[in-house]
Design an enzyme around this catalytic site. Sequence first.
Site, PDB file in Angstrom:
ATOM      1  N   SER A   1      46.182  19.141  12.546  1.00  0.00           N
ATOM      2  CA  SER A   1      44.827  19.097  13.099  1.00  0.00           C
ATOM      3  C   SER A   1      43.762  19.004  12.003  1.00  0.00           C
ATOM      4  O   SER A   1      43.707  18.017  11.278  1.00  0.00           O
ATOM      5  CB  SER A   1      44.619  20.324  13.996  1.00  0.00           C
ATOM      6  OG  SER A   1      43.430  20.245  14.723  1.00  0.00           O
TER       7      SER A   1
ATOM      8  N   ASP B   1      42.699   8.524   2.433  1.00  0.00           N
ATOM      9  CA  ASP B   1      42.129   7.221   2.800  1.00  0.00           C
ATOM     10  C   ASP B   1      41.014   6.778   1.879  1.00  0.00           C
ATOM     11  O   ASP B   1      40.800   5.580   1.667  1.00  0.00           O
ATOM     12  CB  ASP B   1      41.600   7.267   4.236  1.00  0.00           C
ATOM     13  CG  ASP B   1      42.709   7.193   5.267  1.00  0.00           C
ATOM     14  OD1 ASP B   1      43.887   7.353   4.887  1.00  0.00           O
ATOM     15  OD2 ASP B   1      42.403   6.975   6.451  1.00  0.00           O
TER      16      ASP B   1
ATOM     17  N   LYS C   1      48.945  16.031  14.755  1.00  0.00           N
ATOM     18  CA  LYS C   1      48.061  16.350  15.875  1.00  0.00           C
ATOM     19  C   LYS C   1      46.738  15.627  15.666  1.00  0.00           C
ATOM     20  O   LYS C   1      45.976  15.959  14.758  1.00  0.00           O
ATOM     21  CB  LYS C   1      47.814  17.856  15.989  1.00  0.00           C
ATOM     22  CG  LYS C   1      46.870  18.219  17.141  1.00  0.00           C
ATOM     23  CD  LYS C   1      46.618  19.711  17.197  1.00  0.00           C
ATOM     24  CE  LYS C   1      45.687  20.074  18.352  1.00  0.00           C
ATOM     25  NZ  LYS C   1      44.301  19.597  18.142  1.00  0.00           N
TER      26      LYS C   1
END
Length: 561
Positions: free
Chosen positions: A293, A304, A318
């Site tokens: 999460s 990223d 999740k």
Amino acid sequence: MKQLFLNLRNTTTLLLMMALMPLAAQQRSNSDIDLQMRKLVYAQGAISQLYVDTVDMKKVTEEAIRGMLKELDPHSTYTPAKEVEALNEPLAGSFDGIGVQFNMNEDTLVVIQPVSGGPSEKVGILAGDMIVTVNDTSIAGVKMSKEEIMKRLRGPKGTKVRLGIIRRGVKGIQDFTVTRDKIPVYTIDAYYMVDPTTGYVRISSFGATTNAEFIKATTQLLAVGMKDLIIDLQGNGGGYLQAAVELSNQFLGNNEMIVYTEGRTTGRHEYRAESGKMNIHKIVVLVDGYTASAAEILSGALQDNDRGIIVGRRTFAKGLVQRPVTLPDGSLIRLTIAHYYSPVGRCFQKPYEKGDRKKYDMDMLDRLNSGELMSADSIHFPDSLQYTTKGGRIVYGGGGIMPDVYVPLDTTRYTALHRELAAKSCVNTTVLKWVDLNRKQIMKEYDVATYRKAKAKQTNNKNYDPNDLVAGFERFKQGFTVPKDMLDILIAKAKEAKVEYTDSAFQATLPMLNLQLKALVARDLWDMSEYFQIINSTNEIYQRGLEAIKDDSLFEKIQSE
């Protein structure tokens, strides 16, 4: 019968008014909503008015809510009113209580440490004290549950509680009156310098105070020379999305994407960094299969944006956003309203079948059986889930975060005997008893009092000698070995718990067992930072993270400040 339908009509009107507000943005027609709501209300009314036996309508209603949520995703849940406060407490940042860290030694509450500056410390309660009565009610030797004891110790800020305490070396029961106060709940377990230029911060969850805690920890580490940082998110189950956004903002450049969410009724909402604030060069993030999460949001943002290297095993996966919906009686629904996506557009959520929670919960066992936890070659992502970062690195969506540096699971680290001893509380209770018997001697030997004075000054932003925080612990780390009398206590505890083992099994267990016992002693004398400094010495993901942060080739495509 007429009265029954009048009741039903009135109830229908009330529930429709309550229900239509959060559902106003839905695409379905009002007539369909009206039909489904009337079905629910008529069913409830018929049961309450006509059923042959007396019905607990509260229970029936709660089961109906659970039944509806069960048909949705695995993370939409219902919490009864009496459990809501306990559910939110770990993330809220504080609770009202007496301010002690404690553990149960058999059936007696033993204070591990009073919270620095907290209400118990202010009245003179010490580590090693045994709380035996609360407001003249005995809590020792009466088989009272830990939850019931906590309920008696906690209470509104400003209220008083009388404690009866037994202290080793002092006759009789001493009486203390403690005025309850706000007690902080920390989400950062540990932070310390690994070497002269590398800092380490372990985050257990993402709560309301995580960002402030992180700034405080890293400010202290930067002051003593930190240039590179290891962020440990192993076992971090997540928490508040906003907390992950705030923390990500510490590392990213202005307007860089952190995460975005998108749902059927919520639309798209982007979270972008305002500016990079931390003067940190290399960043390594440690993850495992229970990193989930909000922890995946931070990891994904750093990966990223080519700001950090991820080390460990594939994360939990999740990628669903829950919104809390408070019901009239104080109970709570956490309802999934959107997916979240990393900066390059990948959703981490693993596949699931609505209504099949059992299969979803078996995912970690499936990973073990497939060989994934032992070899990265067993992990296969379809090409459609492949993404490319600005720096040209390949990352994947649809199944958590795949680390840049994979670390296989060492299944030999803990033996079956070790796991059984831990499960039956033999390890923890052994340390509690041994420390209790030897507390005065070992605190003097490792100058723990000097450490605690310096720690209190540090907490209150007062001048202190940094050497006072590490000198005694360094002697302990280098020189302490688990003594025979501690192992004798452990063997006696194992016998009481009916743990059967062979001598060869015990010998095979000893290396990791001794390390854990030593780490737990360190925790009781100092704090969790010292515990992790010892236990991390054999954590394979941590060790690989240390190697990674020294490997310049891994950071060739990584931005640095």
